[in-house]
Design a protein around this motif. Structure first.
Motif: not given
Length: 280
Positions: A220-241
């Motif tokens: 899901e780090l491979m360009g996903a737009s949905q999924g729990l792995g995508y939420l991890l990336v969103v949390g990292q980019n938005t500084y939301s631990p």
């Protein structure tokens, strides 16, 4: 005579009920025992944040993380992310399992096929999972196919190894007994090899599904737009631990749920075994 029979039947029914109640009580007791350490850790974590022993920005309190999960659920986005991730793991797991069962069974049963195929498979097993990512993207793009394929690769190897080990570990004396009774090759596989290798195979399934949940993060780090792995990336980019930890906890809960299902299947399938697990 009929009175004695009726009395014996009553005692048998009562004994079966007692055994069933005792079994259910052991399950509840075991479940409660498994919750003790997580509960203690969560309490310590919550107290440490409340008394500023931990930085709330870096380590949000468990209550904050639960609120974040509830917020995602109320928005309606949580179930979509969970469903997509679960779908990817399920499809990848099934694909990897089928390939492992077919290849592992042949490799385990035929010595010449093991000598032909196993060195190559062991070489592929040594390749790190992330090394496949750019190749799968190049071959299949960043769609679902590449994600499922990566999960299938991760699932394949533990199941394959356990199947080969289980088949090759069958006691040769059992095979000789089958020959004495003039078993055909199919009967030998069905009545001797399959039951004897089943414990190893079920362990492989549990290991495989665990790796499936690990590999889905990489997929899901491979360009996903949905999924729990995508939420991890969103949390990292938005500084939301709190979003990152919430995603990690959801991964843990889903992984534990699938492992519990397979463990229950394992217990039922191996109920005939006279081992330490079935003794208590």
């Amino acid at each position: 005579m009929s009175v004695k029979t009726d009395v014996n039947e009553i005692f048998e029914v009562k004994e079966k009920k007692a055994i069933k109640v005792n079994s259910e009580w052991k399950k509840v007791k075991g479940f409660a025992l498994g919750l003790i350490i997580p509960a203690v850790l969560l309490i310590i974590w919550e107290v440490a944040v409340r008394f500023s022993l931990l930085d709330a920005y870096v380590f949000p309190a468990p209550t904050t993380i639960v609120q974040k999960i509830i917020e995602l659920a109320n928005e309606g986005t949580l179930w979509g992310h969970v469903g997509v991730t679960f779908y990817r793991v399920a499809v990848g797991f099934l694909a990897g399992m089928v390939a492992a069962v077919v290849i592992g069974s042949v490799v385990g049963y035929f010595k010449w096929f093991e000598q032909l195929m196993d060195p190559l498979i062991q070489a592929f097993r040594s390749i790190p999972s992330l090394a496949w990512v750019p190749l799968f993207i190049l071959w299949m793009g960043i769609g679902e196919a590449s994600k499922v394929m990566l999960i299938a690769v991760g699932v394949f190897f533990p199941i394959y190894l356990n199947i080969v080990s289980g088949i090759q570990g069958v006691d040769r004396k059992l095979i000789e007994v089958g020959k004495i009774h003039h078993f055909t090759a199919l009967q030998t596989v069905r009545r001797i090899i399959f039951p004897a290798s089943l414990p190893s195979f079920l362990v492989g399934l549990r290991s495989g599904v665990g790796l499936g949940w690990m590999f889905v993060v990489a997929s899901e780090l491979m360009g996903a737009s949905q999924g729990l792995g995508y939420l991890l990336v969103v949390g990292q980019n938005t500084y939301s631990p709190e979003l990152i930890i919430a995603s990690i906890i959801l991964f843990a809960l889903l992984g534990k749920a699938t492992d519990f299902l397979l463990k229950t299947l394992e217990a039922r399938a191996l109920k005939w075994q006279d081992n330490l697990q079935n003794q208590f």
